[in-house]
Structure formats: C-alpha cells, structure tokens
Design a protein around this motif. Structure first.
Motif, PDB file in Angstrom:
ATOM      1  N   GLY A  44      31.193  -9.742  52.012  1.00  0.00           N
ATOM      2  CA  GLY A  44      31.601  -9.217  53.445  1.00  0.00           C
ATOM      3  C   GLY A  44      31.334 -10.128  54.662  1.00  0.00           C
TER       4      GLY A  44
ATOM      5  N   ASN B 226      28.804 -13.916  49.946  1.00  0.00           N
ATOM      6  CA  ASN B 226      28.721 -12.669  50.158  1.00  0.00           C
ATOM      7  C   ASN B 226      30.032 -12.307  50.808  1.00  0.00           C
ATOM      8  OD1 ASN B 226      28.382 -10.393  51.782  1.00  0.00           O
ATOM      9  ND2 ASN B 226      26.420 -11.101  52.464  1.00  0.00           N
TER      10      ASN B 226
ATOM     11  N   LEU C  99      24.537  -5.874  52.745  1.00  0.00           N
ATOM     12  CA  LEU C  99      25.154  -6.303  51.611  1.00  0.00           C
ATOM     13  C   LEU C  99      24.641  -7.499  50.782  1.00  0.00           C
ATOM     14  CD1 LEU C  99      29.043  -6.424  52.343  1.00  0.00           C
ATOM     15  CD2 LEU C  99      27.890  -4.555  51.145  1.00  0.00           C
TER      16      LEU C  99
ATOM     17  N   VAL D 210      29.964   0.989  48.598  1.00  0.00           N
ATOM     18  CA  VAL D 210      29.523  -0.336  48.368  1.00  0.00           C
ATOM     19  C   VAL D 210      29.778  -0.536  46.656  1.00  0.00           C
ATOM     20  CG1 VAL D 210      27.868  -2.134  48.194  1.00  0.00           C
ATOM     21  CG2 VAL D 210      27.835  -0.694  50.046  1.00  0.00           C
TER      22      VAL D 210
ATOM     23  N   GLN E  96      28.684  -8.228  46.629  1.00  0.00           N
ATOM     24  CA  GLN E  96      29.011  -6.752  47.112  1.00  0.00           C
ATOM     25  C   GLN E  96      30.010  -6.808  48.163  1.00  0.00           C
ATOM     26  OE1 GLN E  96      25.273  -4.887  47.981  1.00  0.00           O
ATOM     27  NE2 GLN E  96      24.732  -4.783  46.017  1.00  0.00           N
ATOM     28  N   SER E  97      30.805  -5.730  48.013  1.00  0.00           N
ATOM     29  CA  SER E  97      32.013  -5.487  49.134  1.00  0.00           C
ATOM     30  C   SER E  97      31.632  -3.913  49.675  1.00  0.00           C
ATOM     31  CB  SER E  97      33.352  -5.535  48.355  1.00  0.00           C
ATOM     32  OG  SER E  97      33.330  -7.074  47.796  1.00  0.00           O
ATOM     33  N   ALA E  98      32.017  -3.810  50.816  1.00  0.00           N
ATOM     34  CA  ALA E  98      32.036  -2.410  51.389  1.00  0.00           C
ATOM     35  C   ALA E  98      33.212  -2.009  51.732  1.00  0.00           C
ATOM     36  CB  ALA E  98      30.897  -2.470  52.624  1.00  0.00           C
TER      37      ALA E  98
END
Length: 874
Positions: free
Chosen positions: A48, A46, A102, A27, A106-108
């Motif tokens: 994600g 978001n 998330l 993340v 944030q990015s995963a």
C-alpha cells in the motif's frame, strides 16, 4: 484516499425508498505474495505504500469486475426463499494507498455497494472470483451504515475461481450468535456453510476444498517402497487407540489396502491436503517450514549420510561437540557445495549459519552459553525435571517400592528393585517412609513406557534401558537424584519380569562416569518421551480432533468458534507436515530418537490412559502428587515443591485463561439450559467424544456438556493445551537440547562390564566413552537442524492475549473481557520477571545460569526460549 460513508442518498422513484451508496474497503493478498518462491522478493514490501509499478500492474487485475461482492441483509429476508435479501453485485474500483492498518504483503481496494433503507444492516456477503487464480481475502469493512455504523467482516480465507465451487463463497459479519438467536435471514446461510465444510465423506479432496473430515493414522508407513517401512494403523482399534487426524482422501497403498499411499519424494512442497484455509496464509517463519522439512529429509539428510560413509560418525570430545557452535562443523567441500546448491543460502541461514566455504555452524544453545559444564551436575539434571523442556512428567513418590501398571500376566512382576537402604545413604538421616509422608521423594519414571519395546529396540543398533530415577527434595527447595534403576527384559522371557542395576551418585573414578552414563540413559528416555508424548501426542495430536469438529459443527457465527478459532491456527497444516517428514516411517524422529520404528506406536500405548479433564493443569498437578488442594493458597492449590517453575508460572497463565473463558461464556449463556439447548455446541461435543477421540468414547470421565462450568473447563483446557502447554514443551527444545550431550536422543551401548575393553575406555577416557554411547554426528546434525527451526518464533506470531484483527467481534462485553485478559497477562509477565530475579528461587536459574522463561507470554522473533503463541503453529 477515498471518502467513506453513505453518499448520494436520493429517492428511489420506483420503490419509494431512499437509495445511495455504501463505501467499503477490501483487504487481500495475492497468491504471488504468499508463494514461497517469491517470499524473498516480497518480504518487507508494504503493497500500500508506493510500490513498484510492476506490482501495481499485477494488482490491477482485480479491478473491472474480476472480483465482485454482494451484500446479504441480516434483517430482511426474501419472502420467496427465506434467505437474507441479496444486494446488487459490486466490483473492486481502485487502490486504497494510505490505509494505516495494512500489514506486509496486503493490498486494499475500494468498493461501493448500492443501498436502500429497506435492505437493513448487512450481515453477510457473497464474493465471486472471476480470475484464473486464487487470492487470500483478509477482510471487508463497510463504513457508516445508516443508524448502525461500521460493519466488519474478518475473512482470512483463500478465494479460488468461482468455477471451482459448487456454491458461492459467503462470509459473515463479526457478530456472534448461538444458533437459536441467529437472525432468521442468516439462518439458512449458516446451515449451508456448515454442510459445505463437512463434505460428503467420500469425494476426492482437491487443493481448493475446505472440507473437514476424519481419518486414522494409517499414512505413516510406506509398504509400497519397502515392506520394512510398514507401520500399524493408529486409531480405530483397542490395540492401537489414537486421536483422529484430518482426512486427505489419498488412495490406499498397492501392497496394503489398509495403508494410505504416501506422496512421492519428488512432489514439491509436501502438497498434503488440508482444508484450504488451514494452510499457512500469512508471512511468517512457519511458511518456510514446508521447505525446510522437505530440504532436510530429501536433501540434507542424504548428503550427510553419504558424507558419513567416509567420515567418522563419532564425536571424540565435548570440545568437538561445542565446535558445532563455536568454530563450525567441518564437511567435505563437495558436500557443502551440494548443500548450498540444494538449499539456497538465504534459506540455509534460517536453518543454521555458515562461514561461507568452511563449515556448518549452529547457534549456541542457552544451556551452555553461560556455563559450559553446568549441565553435568546433579543439580542441573534434577532442576530440568522442574524447569526444563519436559517438566510435566515428574511425580511425587507415594508408595515404595515403585510399582508398575504393566500387565503382570504378560510382563511378570515389574516392581522396582531399588531398596530403602540405597536411597537413605544420601537423605541426611531422613528415612524413606518419612520422606514419602512429607512428600519429599519424587520419581521420573520411564519404566512402563519403554519396557514393552526394549527387547525389540535392543535387537537393533540402539541399546537402552527402562529407567526409574528417584529424587529427594532438599531443605533449600532443590532436588537431588538419589538413585537410577536401569532395567532390561528378563533373559528367560517377558513373563519372568526384568533384571536391573541400581546406580548411585558418585563424583570420583569410574563410578562417576557410570553415574554420568546412567543419567544419560535417563535423559535419552526423557527426550524420546518428551518428543513423542509430551509434545506430539499431548498437544499436536490430541488437539486436531477439536479443530476438525469445531469447523464441522460450529458456525463461524458461533461464540465458541470465535473463542477458539485463534487457538487452532496452522495446527492441521503443521501436523500434516509432521506426518510427511517427522513422524513417518524412516522419518526424522525414527532416525534421531531411541524408539525408532516404534516411536508413534509407543505414543499410542500412552494414549490409552489419556484423560481429557486431567489435561487441566490443576488436575494434572494433583494427579501427579505435585500439589494438594488447599483453599487458603492461590488458585486453591498448595505445591509440594514451592519452587516448581513450570507449575508456578503455569498456574498464573491457567487462571488467567480460565477467568477469560468464564467471562466470555457468561456473555452468551445465561444458564445451564442455554448450554443444553445449543444444538451446534452439543453436536460439536458429541462428535469430539464419539468420533475425534472415538477410541476413548466409552470412558466415564468425559464431560456431559450440560453446564456452563463444563463448557468453561473444556474451553480452558483446549486453550491451555494449544498455547501455554505447547509453548512450555516446544520452544525450549533447542535452548536445552541443542547441546546434544545435555539431552541426547539415542543410546547405542549398554553399560560396559568390568574387564572389557569398553570398561577400560570408561576409566581412561570418560568423555569419549559417553559420546560413543549417545547420539552420533549424523543424527545430531539432523536433530539439531529440525529443533532449531521448531524452536523459533515467527515474525508475525500472534501471542496469547492478542488477536491478529482487533475487529474479531463487534460484541462489546467480550471485547472488554478480552482487554482485561490481555492486561492480566502483562501483569503476569512482570511478575515472572521479578521471580526470576529472586535469588532464593534456585530452581529458576540453576548451575547453567539459564532463567526459566518459557511461559513468559510475549516474545520477539527468533530463538528466544520464551513466548506463548495462541496456537500450535510450529
């Protein structure tokens, strides 16, 4: 969504070991998301959840080898160098689009690592950034390690391009070890990371550096610009002792080699060096603070100053002051236009409200929301010493007359000239001696702190007194003021002592106005002392050396580092911004508060008498005579004033913190010998005493750090100071002080003499006379602009009893203890709400109908006058 776990386990033909893949999740946050100029575009997105294609295009740069990771074994070392075995590099492979945990921005990404059974459990990993720009690494999670389960790495760090680092960036799993119990495969990595964080003490520090080092406060003055802006160095001398700050490595000023040069006003974003991971790395209100302080000091203040060259700088009535909140403050259209151009409207609304084209308008402070005139009463004036924004100064009067600690050889006899007869007029038949014996007399003493500076202050446009205020505890548990002593240096010289006037309560005629003015002089002193000592010195400044030493001497693997880490978030950054725009020469504090150019110097004189163990709330209450030891009372203390909201609520919070720290410490230290033999812990404490607070290193009161009890007490004090104490003195600033007449910050005239025009004005127009004496319009607008933003909570604030990552440790017992701590705080908050609904506890609400809520543990976003963040984050 990808499938987690170990897959494709097959024999390794060459080595005879089973091998396969471990899948994990990384993340991170991109620099663009965290960049201030892009916040308005990104807040609420978001990344994600089905984001725009352009954003996904930006994230694709992380794929294809741009970022690589290598696992490090915690169990098996390379026989050649003793370092944990290093796995094969793996790259980010794809987006994880449906990760429920998330947060905003944030990015995963998925990642797969080659794995063999002889590798063992990963205990760390190395990451390399092959991009051209930095990103913020939040975490790595590995799933289903054979015979172990998941492994979490909580990172929270900026990762710069690999060519910026002398050694690879390394992160450890979330398990804590005292140094002697560190897995041998990780021991050298642990040591090397600490060496990196200490730096060499000489190199010029760059934006990407993570070096923690010390410096004195020699960066507040600006002699290169104007010799009148020179300020003494605080710290490193017996004359001006002070806690240390973080080193920035800026070169010395040209005109004074002992003064560090300052950033020029043109420098964007107040780009002051702090270790990179101390910078705001999350979407929160304080991310805007840099922008606001820069805008206020470099844009708003000059515009207002130019406007008031042509406008009256005086309020004419209390109604005009209230127009700041009810109708708006009228400014020329060209000034408003300039403000809106230099401070874009979305940002401006966070600072204060506008009605478009007509006026600036601030939120209504709580102190006048329910009762516009309650602040004027003696009852509210006295109540705020127990339940206001500065409730830790009042003390029981244990001798009469009150004496001074000032050097008699320099300042002569400074013993108070208040008489018993003056006090006993309003004590209902109780004598002074009886009241002292029964602990019913109290003093708000701002004499010694201000007297040494009065002669200098009164040579300027500011005019002030040193003050002593005597209060009496009534039968109903509330206080009433009995007398105020207004003192000035003796006209024949400091060594001759002082002259004073004792003002007694009055409710009619000119005497009532003089009494109101006397209370204003007291509050001006209290406002200055609060901002410079209770708030800045005793929370912000004293905590910074603990942060620096912790990062230099305690590995992130150390249990005490994990305990204290959340209570250090953002503090070094906020302090650096304060040095640039708030407490600096000609900064906002010098402009808006009485001590002016002597502000921080005055706090240095108070620091001489700072005692670390006395920062414990129980010790503080006993020292001030506000409590006595009593084993039959809760927490072993009996409060002298039973309804003392700050102390009553504070003791609940203090005890909860102390229990949590006790339980945590006992998870890792079985005996006092364990404390003594902990090399990192001992180095940390030694550095705090001898360097961070080195000007007081010879004081006998420092803990020797030889027992678990000392460790528990020290950590409790640090957490209390960083969380609850700071909350108590910070988040009420605007609710109480936003109405400048309630907590004025300046006084500009002394009491008028009978027979003068000023005295006649006092009789004819009391409101105007008071307003001509206290803070004028310009300083009010600047002060309110700052304290309004400083009193707000961020949208992603992390409050006491919570963590921003549930996987902060994998150790079961500490997690159980922390859960118990959180539940205890929930119980306390319910209890505090019940107390505020108890009508007999009159000090909890007062004439202004404003409950004492500053020590409620939780809060919503915004200007709430409640909530205890984990750290000094604003």
């Amino acid at each position: 969504m990808f499938n987690s776990g170990l897959t494709n386990l097959v024999p390794d033909i060459l080595g005879g070991h089973k091998q396969g893949k471990i899948k994990g999740t990384v993340v991170l946050m991109t620099k663009k998301v965290l960049d201030f100029n892009n916040l308005n575009l990104n807040v609420g997105i978001n990344l994600g959840l089905g984001v725009a294609g352009s954003v996904l295009d930006g994230l694709r740069q992380f794929l294809g080898g741009a970022v690589s990771l290598q696992l490090i074994s915690a169990q098996n070392a390379d026989p050649g160098n003793g370092l944990g075995k290093l796995g094969k590099a793996a790259s980010l492979e794809g987006f994880v689009m449906t990760l429920p945990t998330l947060l905003e921005g944030q990015s995963a990404f998925s990642v797969q690592f080659d794995y063999t059974h002889d590798f063992g459990v990963p205990g760390a990993f190395v990451i390399r950034n092959n991009l051209l720009t930095e990103f913020y690494l939040v975490s790595l999670t590995l799933d289903d390690i054979p015979n172990h389960g998941s492994v979490h790495f909580v990172c929270n760090s900026w990762i710069y391009p690999a060519n910026r680092y002398r050694s690879d960036r390394i992160f450890f799993a979330n398990k804590a070890y005292v140094p002697s119990k560190t897995p041998p495969a990780l021991a050298k990595y642990r040591e090397q990371e600490l060496i990196t964080l200490r730096g060499d003490g000489f190199a010029e520090l760059q934006e990407h550096d993570r070096v923690y080092d010390y410096a004195t406060y020699n960066d507040l003055g600006w002699p290169d610009f104007n010799k009148n802006l020179a300020r003494p160095t605080l710290g490193g001398s017996s004359e001006y002792p002070y806690p240390r700050r973080g080193r920035t490595s800026r070169p010395p000023s040209k005109s004074d080699p002992n003064t560090e040069s300052r950033l020029l006003p043109a420098v964007q974003n107040f780009d002051i060096y702090v270790p990179r991971d101390e910078r705001f790395g999350h979407l929160k209100l304080s991310d805007f603070l840099t922008y606001f302080l820069k805008s206020i000091s470099q844009d708003l203040r000059p515009l207002l100053e130019s406007a008031f060259n042509f406008l009256s700088n005086e309020f004419n009535s209390f109604d005009e002051v209230r127009e700041l909140y009810e109708g708006g403050f009228q400014l020329p259209q060209d000034v408003l236009k300039n403000i809106s151009q230099r401070m874009p409207i979305p940002m401006l609304k966070e600072l204060f409200r506008t009605d478009g084209e007509q006026a600036l308008r601030f939120p209504t402070p709580k102190v006048i929301k329910e009762n516009k005139s309650g602040w004027m009463t003696d009852a509210e004036f006295a109540r705020e010493t127990l339940a206001g924004v500065n409730p830790g100064v009042i003390r029981a009067l244990q001798e009469f007359p009150p004496k001074s600690t000032l050097d008699i050889r320099v300042y002569g006899d400074q013993t108070s000239k208040i008489t018993k007869e003056q006090l006993e007029q309003n004590m209902g038949g109780v004598t002074v001696d009886e009241a002292i014996q029964c602990r019913r007399l109290f003093i708000l003493d701002h004499h010694d702190a201000f007297m040494p500076y009065l002669r200098k202050i009164n040579e300027t446009s500011k005019k002030a007194y040193a003050t002593r205020t005597i209060l009496f505890l009534k039968e109903d548990g509330t206080l009433k003021p009995l007398a105020i002593e207004l003192s000035l240096p003796h006209p024949d010289g400091d060594e001759c002592g002082f002259i004073s006037r004792v003002v007694l309560p009055a409710d009619q005629g000119v005497e009532a106005t003089i009494w109101l003015l006397a209370k204003a002089y007291v509050t001006v002193n209290d406002s200055g002392y609060h901002q410079l000592v209770s708030h800045w010195l005793q929370t912000h400044a004293v905590i910074e050396p603990f942060i620096i030493a912790a990062n230099r001497q305690l590995s992130v693997l150390h249990p005490i580092h994990k305990l204290l880490y959340p209570h250090f978030r953002d503090t070094m950054n906020i302090n650096a911004l304060a040095r640039q725009a708030l407490i600096n020469a000609d900064g906002i504090i010098e402009l808006s508060f009485l001590p002016g150019q002597y502000s921080i110097e005055m706090s240095s004189k108070v620091y001489k008498n700072w005692v670390f163990p006395d920062q414990a709330l129980p010790n503080d209450l006993i020292k001030r005579g506000m409590a006595v030891e009593d084993s039959e009372c809760p927490y072993g203390l009996r409060l002298v004033i039973e309804d003392y909201p700050f102390a009553v609520d504070g003791l609940e919070i203090w005890a909860a913190i102390n229990t949590w720290v006790h339980d945590y410490v006992h998870c890792y230290y079985d005996s006092n010998e364990d404390v003594q033999q902990d090399s990192e812990l001992q180095a940390w404490w030694t550095e705090i005493v001898e360097v961070g607070h080195g000007d007081l290193k010879d004081q006998p009161w420092w803990f020797k750090m030889q027992t678990r009890a000392e460790l528990i007490e020290a950590c409790t004090i640090i957490i209390w100071t960083s969380s609850a104490l700071h909350a108590a003195v910070n988040f009420g600033q605007y609710p109480y002080g936003g109405y400048i007449v309630n907590r004025p910050t300046l006084s500009r005239r002394l009491l008028p003499e009978e027979g003068t025009p000023e005295y006649e004005e006092l009789k004819k127009n009391p409101e105007k006379a008071l307003l001509k004496t206290i803070t004028p319009k310009l300083q009010t607008l600047v002060d309110l602009s700052v304290i309004e933003i400083l009193s707000r909570h961020a949208s992603d604030e992390v409050y006491l009893g919570t963590r921003d990552n549930p996987n902060w440790t994998s150790d079961v017992k500490p997690l159980e203890a922390f859960k118990k701590f959180g539940k205890k705080l929930e119980e306390i908050e319910k209890k505090l709400i019940e107390r505020n609904n108890t009508e007999t506890l009159r000090n909890r609400i007062g004439p202004v109908n404003m409950h004492y809520t500053l020590l409620y543990p939780t809060s919503e976003e915004g200007l709430t006058c409640r909530g205890i963040p984990n750290s000094i984050s604003i």
